[in-house]
Design an enzyme around this catalytic site. Structure first.
Site, mmCIF file in Angstrom:
data_model
loop_
_atom_site.group_PDB
_atom_site.id
_atom_site.type_symbol
_atom_site.label_atom_id
_atom_site.label_comp_id
_atom_site.label_asym_id
_atom_site.label_seq_id
_atom_site.Cartn_x
_atom_site.Cartn_y
_atom_site.Cartn_z
ATOM 1 N N ARG A 136 -3.817 8.565 17.055
ATOM 2 C CA ARG A 136 -2.937 7.537 17.619
ATOM 3 C C ARG A 136 -3.039 7.485 19.139
ATOM 4 N NH1 ARG A 136 1.268 9.648 14.186
ATOM 5 N NH2 ARG A 136 1.461 8.406 12.308
ATOM 6 N N LYS A 158 2.258 4.544 1.336
ATOM 7 C CA LYS A 158 2.366 5.141 2.668
ATOM 8 C C LYS A 158 2.242 6.652 2.521
ATOM 9 C CE LYS A 158 5.022 5.187 6.927
ATOM 10 N NZ LYS A 158 4.628 6.581 7.206
ATOM 11 N N GLU A 204 -5.698 7.105 7.047
ATOM 12 C CA GLU A 204 -4.769 8.224 7.190
ATOM 13 C C GLU A 204 -5.531 9.501 6.825
ATOM 14 O OE1 GLU A 204 -0.526 9.053 8.095
ATOM 15 O OE2 GLU A 204 -1.823 7.289 8.275
ATOM 16 N N LYS A 245 6.868 -1.190 7.280
ATOM 17 C CA LYS A 245 6.820 0.044 6.495
ATOM 18 C C LYS A 245 8.211 0.364 5.961
ATOM 19 C CE LYS A 245 7.413 2.884 10.647
ATOM 20 N NZ LYS A 245 6.866 3.953 11.512
ATOM 21 N N ARG A 279 -2.671 9.323 11.561
ATOM 22 C CA ARG A 279 -3.387 8.053 11.700
ATOM 23 C C ARG A 279 -4.762 8.348 12.287
ATOM 24 N NH1 ARG A 279 -1.360 2.770 12.542
ATOM 25 N NH2 ARG A 279 -3.062 1.276 12.304
ATOM 26 N N GLU A 302 0.834 -1.192 0.000
ATOM 27 C CA GLU A 302 0.000 0.000 0.000
ATOM 28 C C GLU A 302 0.874 1.250 0.000
ATOM 29 O OE1 GLU A 302 -2.180 -0.229 3.604
ATOM 30 O OE2 GLU A 302 -3.134 -2.155 3.135
#
Length: 302
Positions: free
Chosen positions: A65, A44, A93, A206, A49, A42
């Site tokens: 978060r 980033k 996001e 990530k 978040r 995906e």
């Protein structure tokens, strides 16, 4: 956590929920590199978040978060989530777009300033945690992805699914082609993974293509309510004081994150009076110059 509502009611998942957090890796894993079930790659994106809860007649909840509700700070996103079916929960996001690229710094401005400058906000969903009447976190990622695309098929912007593929070469091409728009890198996930916060580092990773570095926040300078700067330890062991001084928005977010983590004040021979942290906290910084200087970008944890 689940509500106490009867089976079959639309809302089965309420905030806060513990989110999965990918571990940083130095390279994009191969298609068999996360347990053998395949990998979903995906984009980033550079944003906040946000776990978005559509709750029917009750106000939507945009969980940050830290668990704080972001709805009051981002009314267009809250309004869009309010229009989703009650019980839908998206892991996403929250991003800002300006002048043809993602603009993280716009998220740090007031909502009034963003509105007056015409900043575009978006909520890019990368996972589905619940449907009306159904918690889907135990399903494999491939099935949650299918349900996510179906749930958002007729939903207009600013809510949309993230671009994703199981083809590593295609994902690498996307990353290069979209670098100028501010795409940070890739999040790579085991295709068969259930959604669980424990052990996510073995299943979600990530890769960040960026000039920024991760650092550990060792202490804050200033008061607990209004930190002025951070004492940062880079992964190579270098310890730097952040500069320039934290902005008001940055200071507020740091104060929220370090609440309950500060030890008593100490006097440091290099940095003066400061408050050490009693637990690790990670931050993203840019390091420039000789001698090196570290500019604070944001707290991490995604």
């Amino acid at each position: 956590m689940r509500t106490e509502s009867a089976p079959g009611t639309p809302v089965v998942l309420e905030p806060p929920v513990e989110v999965m957090r990918p571990a940083a890796v130095p390279a994009v894993p191969p298609s068999d590199g996360l347990g053998g079930s395949g990998v979903q790659y995906e984009l980033k994106l550079d944003g906040f978040r946000c776990v978005a809860f559509a709750r029917g007649e009750r106000p939507p909840y945009l969980q940050s978060r830290s668990g704080r509700d972001l709805a009051a700070e981002f009314p267009p996103i809250a309004a869009a989530v309010a229009r989703l079916p009650a019980g839908l929960v998206l892991d996403a996001e929250l991003v800002a777009w300006r002048d043809g690229r993602f603009a993280f710094e716009e998220l740090l401005r007031t909502r009034q300033d963003r509105a007056s400058d015409g900043v575009t906000l978006g909520l890019v969903a990368f996972d589905l945690l619940a449907l009306p009447g159904r918690d889907v976190r135990r399903l494999p990622l491939t099935e949650r992805r299918r349900l996510l695309l179906a749930a958002l098929a007729d939903v207009p912007p600013p809510v949309q699914p993230v671009l994703a593929t199981t083809d590593r070469a295609e994902a690498l091409a996307w990353m290069e082609q979209l670098a100028a728009t501010g795409v940070e890198g890739l999040v790579c996930k085991a295709a068969g993974s259930a959604y669980r916060a424990r052990g996510a580092g073995r299943l979600w990773v990530k890769y960040r293509r960026s000039e920024t570095l991760d650092a550990t926040v060792r202490a804050v300078v200033g008061t607990a309510a209004r930190p002025r700067a951070l004492v940062l330890e880079l992964d190579d062991g270098a310890v730097l004081l952040s500069a320039p001084q934290l902005t008001a928005v940055q200071a507020r977010r740091v104060a929220e994150a370090v609440d309950g983590l500060l030890g008593p004040p100490v006097r440091d021979p290099d940095h003066g009076s400061l408050r050490p942290l009693t637990a690790p906290l990670r931050a993203e910084v840019t390091v420039t110059g000789r001698p090196p200087a570290a500019a604070f970008v944001r707290l991490r944890g995604d």
